[in-house]
Scaffold this motif. Structure first.
Motif, PDB file in Angstrom:
ATOM      1  N   GLU A   1       0.820  -1.215   0.000  1.00  0.00           N
ATOM      2  CA  GLU A   1       0.000   0.000   0.000  1.00  0.00           C
ATOM      3  C   GLU A   1       0.851   1.261   0.000  1.00  0.00           C
ATOM      4  OE1 GLU A   1      -0.327  -2.543   1.930  1.00  0.00           O
ATOM      5  OE2 GLU A   1      -2.376  -3.320   1.767  1.00  0.00           O
ATOM      6  N   ILE A   2       2.003   1.209   0.652  1.00  0.00           N
ATOM      7  CA  ILE A   2       2.877   2.388   0.706  1.00  0.00           C
ATOM      8  C   ILE A   2       3.406   2.717  -0.687  1.00  0.00           C
ATOM      9  CG2 ILE A   2       5.065   3.262   1.615  1.00  0.00           C
ATOM     10  CD1 ILE A   2       4.542   1.692   4.148  1.00  0.00           C
ATOM     11  N   TYR A   3       3.837   1.689  -1.433  1.00  0.00           N
ATOM     12  CA  TYR A   3       4.310   1.922  -2.798  1.00  0.00           C
ATOM     13  C   TYR A   3       3.182   2.443  -3.692  1.00  0.00           C
ATOM     14  CZ  TYR A   3       8.643  -0.594  -1.755  1.00  0.00           C
ATOM     15  OH  TYR A   3       9.847  -0.979  -1.232  1.00  0.00           O
ATOM     16  N   ILE A   4       2.014   1.852  -3.558  1.00  0.00           N
ATOM     17  CA  ILE A   4       0.886   2.264  -4.404  1.00  0.00           C
ATOM     18  C   ILE A   4       0.504   3.714  -4.118  1.00  0.00           C
ATOM     19  CG2 ILE A   4      -1.558   1.846  -4.899  1.00  0.00           C
ATOM     20  CD1 ILE A   4      -1.017  -1.124  -4.353  1.00  0.00           C
ATOM     21  N   GLU A   5       0.446   4.072  -2.852  1.00  0.00           N
ATOM     22  CA  GLU A   5       0.118   5.460  -2.499  1.00  0.00           C
ATOM     23  C   GLU A   5       1.184   6.423  -3.030  1.00  0.00           C
ATOM     24  OE1 GLU A   5      -0.120   5.172   1.701  1.00  0.00           O
ATOM     25  OE2 GLU A   5      -2.132   4.309   1.722  1.00  0.00           O
ATOM     26  N   GLY A   6       2.456   6.042  -2.903  1.00  0.00           N
ATOM     27  CA  GLY A   6       3.526   6.882  -3.436  1.00  0.00           C
ATOM     28  C   GLY A   6       3.440   7.036  -4.942  1.00  0.00           C
ATOM     29  N   MET A   7       3.084   5.942  -5.640  1.00  0.00           N
ATOM     30  CA  MET A   7       2.977   5.987  -7.097  1.00  0.00           C
ATOM     31  C   MET A   7       1.806   6.875  -7.529  1.00  0.00           C
ATOM     32  SD  MET A   7       2.833   2.802  -9.778  1.00  0.00           S
ATOM     33  CE  MET A   7       1.370   2.095  -9.013  1.00  0.00           C
ATOM     34  N   LEU A   8       0.670   6.750  -6.863  1.00  0.00           N
ATOM     35  CA  LEU A   8      -0.490   7.560  -7.225  1.00  0.00           C
ATOM     36  C   LEU A   8      -0.236   9.044  -6.971  1.00  0.00           C
ATOM     37  CD1 LEU A   8      -3.428   5.337  -5.877  1.00  0.00           C
ATOM     38  CD2 LEU A   8      -2.677   5.625  -8.242  1.00  0.00           C
ATOM     39  N   LEU A   9       0.389   9.356  -5.856  1.00  0.00           N
ATOM     40  CA  LEU A   9       0.702  10.757  -5.575  1.00  0.00           C
ATOM     41  C   LEU A   9       1.685  11.322  -6.597  1.00  0.00           C
ATOM     42  CD1 LEU A   9       1.032  10.702  -1.673  1.00  0.00           C
ATOM     43  CD2 LEU A   9      -0.757  11.817  -3.018  1.00  0.00           C
ATOM     44  N   SER A  10       2.641  10.507  -7.019  1.00  0.00           N
ATOM     45  CA  SER A  10       3.609  10.962  -8.025  1.00  0.00           C
ATOM     46  C   SER A  10       2.932  11.222  -9.361  1.00  0.00           C
ATOM     47  CB  SER A  10       4.711   9.912  -8.193  1.00  0.00           C
ATOM     48  OG  SER A  10       5.349   9.641  -6.971  1.00  0.00           O
ATOM     49  N   ILE A  11       2.031  10.336  -9.748  1.00  0.00           N
ATOM     50  CA  ILE A  11       1.297  10.513 -11.010  1.00  0.00           C
ATOM     51  C   ILE A  11       0.470  11.790 -10.970  1.00  0.00           C
ATOM     52  CG2 ILE A  11      -0.572   9.565 -12.426  1.00  0.00           C
ATOM     53  CD1 ILE A  11       0.486   6.777 -11.738  1.00  0.00           C
ATOM     54  N   LEU A  12      -0.245  12.009  -9.871  1.00  0.00           N
ATOM     55  CA  LEU A  12      -1.065  13.217  -9.757  1.00  0.00           C
ATOM     56  C   LEU A  12      -0.200  14.473  -9.786  1.00  0.00           C
ATOM     57  CD1 LEU A  12      -3.653  12.130  -7.020  1.00  0.00           C
ATOM     58  CD2 LEU A  12      -4.066  12.425  -9.463  1.00  0.00           C
TER      59      LEU A  12
END
Length: 394
Positions: A354-365
């Motif tokens: 979940e930490i990686y996924i949250e980091g990836m989504l925030l980076s994309i946004l």
């Protein structure tokens, strides 16, 4: 519409490739920054597991050397009574060197039903340790005098070690050790994991052992719980008491609140470094993107003027330039997301997915927002070009 945009992008593939590379690098750096931020935030949300306010640490050198265990215990029991007799002292506990928020570590391993677990924080503590730090007991009990004659060595584990070892089962009463281990340990209690490395570090797993008659030979720290508002005058009195009793020992008194502050600063250093690097990179990408779009407008005035002359509105021209930028960002993010998703799949650095996924989504946004902001003003400038002026210049 999209077919036309892709054709325009392809016709300038060399220039767009460099722009996409900048976006890709920005995404990867931002992914590292946001993942670290989410890791810190995830740890920050977890309970501290102890009360550190009004707790002091006395560091001392083991000045009393004797082979007689009874004399050794009497020496330190007298010291205990002397300190507890002082005003403002509520409770004390002799502990191992890896006190909360210290840089000292004591790691070990443990086996249960053939499963070996490494990197466990080992603590040695007295019966009063729980009261000094006000630890949260989740199952069972803390150490008491009956453990001195227990058949199996008593051990207390934290909830992180309990979850890894026993899952959702109750841990109290279970024996820890390999099948061939004759000196198995019995779990007598489970406590809330203590964040010994500060607010932003992952706590545990940890196990606690009770001091025995020979522990005073190597223990060198005392935790002292004092009354709120205890001032420097009392600290000086406590120091003199220790120095007079242990004349050949170097005595130092620290406050856990100060140690926690220093530990948190030290933990945030990687975040600060990455933040500075990513800020400069984002600024460079933003300036590069803004400059490329501005250059494109000047080079494409004839194209824009022709589109306006045949009926295209200013908003449609602006939308075209913004859409081109967003498509370039999407292509770069697809490549970046492919690399980023490998981290949770391969369980790199042993972090929750979940930490990686949250980091990836925030980076994309963040990348999309950056590209949108950088392309809006050049798009607005393109929309303001008059057809006659643009065609006249051509």
């Amino acid at each position: 519409m999209f077919k036309h945009l892709f054709k325009l992008i392809w016709n300038k593939k060399k220039q767009n490739f460099l722009l996409m590379t900048e976006m890709l690098v920005s995404f990867l750096v931002l992914f590292a920054v946001f993942t670290l931020m989410m890791y810190y935030y995830d740890n920050y949300k977890k309970p501290m597991g102890l009360e550190y306010e009004n707790v002091w640490v006395i560091n001392y050198g083991n000045s009393y050397q004797t082979k007689n265990t009874d004399s050794l215990n009497l020496y330190y029991e007298t010291l205990r009574k002397t300190i507890k007799s002082l005003p403002h002292v509520r409770e004390i506990s002799f502990v191992s060197g890896n006190t909360p928020f210290s840089q000292q570590i004591n790691n070990g391993g443990m086996t249960y039903k053939g499963k070996h677990i490494d990197h466990i924080n080992n603590y040695t503590a007295e019966d009063s340790y729980k009261d000094v730090l006000n630890l949260t007991l989740l199952e069972g009990r803390w150490f008491n005098k009956e453990d001195a004659v227990s058949k199996n060595r008593p051990v207390i584990i934290d909830n992180n070690l309990k979850e890894v070892t026993f899952g959702k089962e109750s841990a109290v009463g279970k024996l820890l050790g390999g099948d061939d281990d004759k000196n198995k340990m019995r779990v007598v209690g489970v406590i809330q994991a203590v964040k010994k490395d500060g607010n932003y570090a992952n706590p545990g797993p940890g196990e606690y052992f009770r001091t025995d008659t020979g522990s005073f030979r190597w223990l060198s720290k005392i935790l002292v719980k004092v009354d709120p508002g205890s001032d420097a005058a009392f600290e000086g009195k406590l120091y003199k008491t220790m120095a007079n009793y242990m004349k050949n020992s170097n005595v130092e008194i620290e406050h856990l609140t100060n140690k926690l502050r220093s530990t948190n600063y030290f933990a945030l250093v990687p975040m600060i470094v990455l933040g500075i690097v990513s800020t400069f990179l984002v600024i460079n990408v933003a300036l590069g993107l803004f400059g490329v779009l501005w250059y494109n407008i000047n080079k494409r005035k004839g194209e824009i003027g022709l589109r306006r002359a045949i009926g295209a509105t200013g908003n449609s021209v602006s939308a075209q330039l913004v859409s081109e930028s967003m498509i370039l960002a999407t292509l770069a993010l697809i490549v970046g997301a492919f690399f980023a998703v490998q981290f949770p799949l391969l369980n790199v650095f042993d972090l929750r997915a979940e930490i990686y996924i949250e980091g990836m989504l925030l980076s994309i946004l963040f990348v999309y927002l950056l590209v949108l902001i950088c392309s809006l003003y050049p798009g607005k400038q393109a929309a303001a070009i008059y057809p006659a002026v643009a065609l006249h210049e051509e």
